[in-house]
Design a protein around this motif. Sequence first.
Motif, short mmCIF file in Angstrom:
data_model
loop_
_atom_site.label_atom_id
_atom_site.label_comp_id
_atom_site.label_asym_id
_atom_site.label_seq_id
_atom_site.Cartn_x
_atom_site.Cartn_y
_atom_site.Cartn_z
N TYR A 88 12.44 53.65 59.09
CA TYR A 88 11.76 52.51 58.48
C TYR A 88 11.44 51.46 59.54
CZ TYR A 88 13.58 54.29 54.01
OH TYR A 88 13.88 55.07 52.92
N LYS B 274 9.36 60.67 54.46
CA LYS B 274 9.95 59.61 53.65
C LYS B 274 11.46 59.55 53.85
CE LYS B 274 6.15 58.40 51.36
NZ LYS B 274 5.56 57.05 51.46
N ARG C 43 5.00 61.34 59.09
CA ARG C 43 5.63 60.16 58.50
C ARG C 43 6.50 60.57 57.31
NH1 ARG C 43 3.55 55.18 59.72
NH2 ARG C 43 1.50 56.09 60.17
N ASN D 121 8.05 54.37 57.98
CA ASN D 121 7.44 53.77 56.79
C ASN D 121 7.88 52.32 56.68
OD1 ASN D 121 6.11 56.10 55.17
ND2 ASN D 121 8.09 56.93 55.81
N ASP E 20 14.05 49.19 48.67
CA ASP E 20 14.75 50.08 49.60
C ASP E 20 16.16 49.59 49.94
OD1 ASP E 20 12.62 51.85 49.71
OD2 ASP E 20 11.66 50.75 51.35
#
Length: 525
Positions: free
Chosen positions: A394, A390, A388, A206, A213
């Motif tokens: 990243y 969570k 994908r 992601n 983040d």
Amino acid sequence: MKAFAQLLELLALTPSRNRKIAALAEYFAKTPDPDRGYALAVLTGALSFRNVKPAKLKEIVLGEVDPHLFALSYDYVGDLGETIALIWPHHGGTEELPSLTDLIELFNTTSKGELPRLISSLLTRAEINERWAVVKLATGALRIGVSARLAKTALAEMSGKDLQAIEEVWHGLRIPYAELFTWLEDRGERPDIDHAARFHPMMLSNPIDEARDLEKLDPADFSAEWKWDGIRVQLVAARGNVSLFSRTGDDIGPAFPDVVEAMMGDAVLDGELLVGADFAPGPFNDLQQRLNRKVASPKHLKDLPAFVRVYDMLFDGSEDIRALEWTERRARLEAFFTRHRQTRLDLSEVLDFGDWPTLAEHRRRGADEHGHEGVMVKLRTSPYVPGRPKGLWYKWKRDPNLVDAILMYAQRGHGKRSSFYSDFTFGVWKGNEIVPIGKAYFGFTDAELKQLDKWVRTHTLQAFGPVREVEKSLVFEVAFDSAQESARHKSGVALRFPRINRIRWDKPAGEAATLEEMQVFIGAT
């Protein structure tokens, strides 16, 4: 065929993802075998059959319709299938069309010389929505907003089976998927697919939100690697057989025999396909010369050697290690490289950082000095999960490059955009001339699309079918990841992932960028 035509029409006209899933699930539940299996293959792009070229279809239609009328209609409608469906002069609905299975067989077995007669017969017998479906099927260009993932989601909805379980067996199945539907309907066991004979769904990342983040994530919990500028691949090696799959599950091994033949050891590996001598990656444009080819030419094998930069392991020999944490999988991967000397595979570097500002500096310098796309940030405890998920992986991409370019041409879009000019070609100054450097069809809102469409219609210089040349007065701020020299483009420049960042209604075209200024971006990659 009637039910399939109705399905395609609904999918094309329905923007709602949930409504599309419901329609697909209903179709798969009610349609008998093997039609539903062939429909699934068509919708997911898994079926290969003899396609009819658009030029041949136009030739067939022009034998029945005035050319000027067809040109005006096609320019207005913007979609070949829809134009043919509406303009075909013979009344349809007089006779039932063949089933989808029989129709595909006809396309595969009818000789090239007999194809025009077959197409004419089908169009005459069909109703309007069936004509559209026939053209879409014949050309292989559906463009109805359905991905393979969406179709599999509909199968999960229909059957109550887990989507991941369907993904696990998908690439080991054969069309028309009889054993898949037997399992989905609880009439048989789940298909038993050897891990060595299939593609395994990949784990995806992601985009990282720097403001949100990085504030809540602890850098000590994560590892980082470069984001390489190639294509994602999966190597499957077992019992002397080696396959190389793209991220969509296509077997591209025949185009990269230098990688496949050099693979040592049994494993399923995840990595980035790159080209360059001695594991030094060249620009993406070099790799692009080898992509989308059935076989590699001797010149490409010599001048553009391929290799895979590996960053994860799914199977260690025959052992499935996807449930292990990233740190354990990485240790297994390093041990694999110690046991098996590789000449076309190497390990992706793990970056050393203690905090996010340090990694941000890595990211900036990697982009500026080596043209890296950014960094990948991975939770050290993460298993390898298809899809994908969570919070596990990243991607922290470098800031995009920006250039002010001038709109040159506009073309009608497809599907729900077929009534709008939404595909834009733009260029920069080369002396007193404007030369094209790229094309983009996203980056603007629906409201901006309507504005652009109106502008194109009122500033057209010439029309060429669905394409219009426009006055060279509107400036786009174009974002792109990188730029390379390219002999295939008139400007000598090829952009990687161009998209419209802003519409510069305020900026005069004379202040747009020059080709000379583009050299700065080429030097940075």
